[in-house]
Scaffold this active site. Structure first.
Site, mmCIF file in Angstrom:
data_model
loop_
_atom_site.group_PDB
_atom_site.id
_atom_site.type_symbol
_atom_site.label_atom_id
_atom_site.label_comp_id
_atom_site.label_asym_id
_atom_site.label_seq_id
_atom_site.Cartn_x
_atom_site.Cartn_y
_atom_site.Cartn_z
ATOM 1 N N HIS A 39 0.841 -1.187 0.000
ATOM 2 C CA HIS A 39 0.000 0.000 0.000
ATOM 3 C C HIS A 39 0.881 1.243 0.000
ATOM 4 O O HIS A 39 2.052 1.205 0.399
ATOM 5 C CB HIS A 39 -0.896 0.020 1.229
ATOM 6 C CG HIS A 39 -1.920 -1.061 1.242
ATOM 7 N ND1 HIS A 39 -2.833 -1.196 2.270
ATOM 8 C CD2 HIS A 39 -2.199 -2.065 0.372
ATOM 9 C CE1 HIS A 39 -3.622 -2.227 2.043
ATOM 10 N NE2 HIS A 39 -3.247 -2.767 0.883
ATOM 11 N N CYS B 60 -5.090 1.428 6.611
ATOM 12 C CA CYS B 60 -5.562 0.146 7.139
ATOM 13 C C CYS B 60 -4.680 -0.234 8.333
ATOM 14 O O CYS B 60 -3.679 0.433 8.618
ATOM 15 C CB CYS B 60 -5.519 -0.918 6.054
ATOM 16 S SG CYS B 60 -3.843 -1.428 5.585
ATOM 17 N N CYS C 26 -0.989 -0.637 7.372
ATOM 18 C CA CYS C 26 -0.287 0.628 7.134
ATOM 19 C C CYS C 26 -0.099 1.417 8.418
ATOM 20 O O CYS C 26 0.953 2.026 8.626
ATOM 21 C CB CYS C 26 -1.053 1.456 6.107
ATOM 22 S SG CYS C 26 -1.017 0.709 4.465
ATOM 23 N N GLU D 93 0.909 3.870 1.966
ATOM 24 C CA GLU D 93 1.398 4.283 3.286
ATOM 25 C C GLU D 93 2.485 3.345 3.817
ATOM 26 O O GLU D 93 3.493 3.811 4.350
ATOM 27 C CB GLU D 93 0.252 4.334 4.304
ATOM 28 C CG GLU D 93 -0.897 5.211 3.912
ATOM 29 C CD GLU D 93 -2.002 4.478 3.169
ATOM 30 O OE1 GLU D 93 -3.150 4.944 3.231
ATOM 31 O OE2 GLU D 93 -1.735 3.435 2.527
#
Length: 170
Positions: free
Chosen positions: A64, A94, A97, A66
């Protein structure tokens, strides 16, 4: 660092800085879609709340925006420096992250729209199985006090529109 339980040492971002950096995260998310990835973007800003240190778009389901940015930041900057930095992201991180940002020692996270609202935008799309674990829950269970700002009401409609447009075409 002597005590990481205190708030971040960097300057507190103004409303204008928050919106500017979230819009930059939106631009990074748009770039992700142009490369065939999901519309998520992250920007790391230095303690002065002006200097953009890194940007990262979403890569895939385990890389992801992040978490990838946080891993790169931890490799390139000291923990003490990162504690004063802010990670801006268009959608709430999430739990993966949030945990990666925590372990990278990033002291503040700002997000524009919640994961819960993302679920409404994606329509429970198979490519984006959101988790009902908020980043606030993750940070509330950490030993270091990571500052979390979000959602940002002034940005939610813009972010939701980008997400809805993307997921409607998938």
């Amino acid at each position: 660092m002597t005590d990481q339980n205190f708030p971040p040492q960097g300057l507190t971002p103004s409303a204008e800085q928050i919106q500017r950096n979230l819009r930059r995260a939106q631009t990074v998310a748009q770039r992700a879609t142009q490369m065939g990835h999901h519309p998520f973007g992250a920007v790391l800003v230095g303690p002065d709340q002006e200097t953009v240190l890194m940007e990262q778009c979403n890569i895939d389901t385990v890389n992801h925006a992040e978490s990838t940015l946080a891993r790169m930041a931890a490799t390139n900057y000291t923990a003490e420096f990162l504690w004063g930095c802010t990670l801006y992201t268009n959608v709430e991180p999430c739990c993966m992250c949030a945990g990666t940002a925590y372990w990278a020692n990033i002291g503040r996270i700002v997000f524009g729209m919640t994961e819960h609202r993302l679920l409404k935008c994606t329509g429970s799309h198979g490519e984006n199985p959101t988790m009902s674990v908020s980043s606030r829950y993750v940070f509330d269970h950490c030993q270091k006090a990571v500052e979390l700002i979000g959602p940002v009401p002034e940005m939610e409609a813009e972010i939701a529109a980008q997400q809805q447009a993307f997921w409607a075409q998938r």
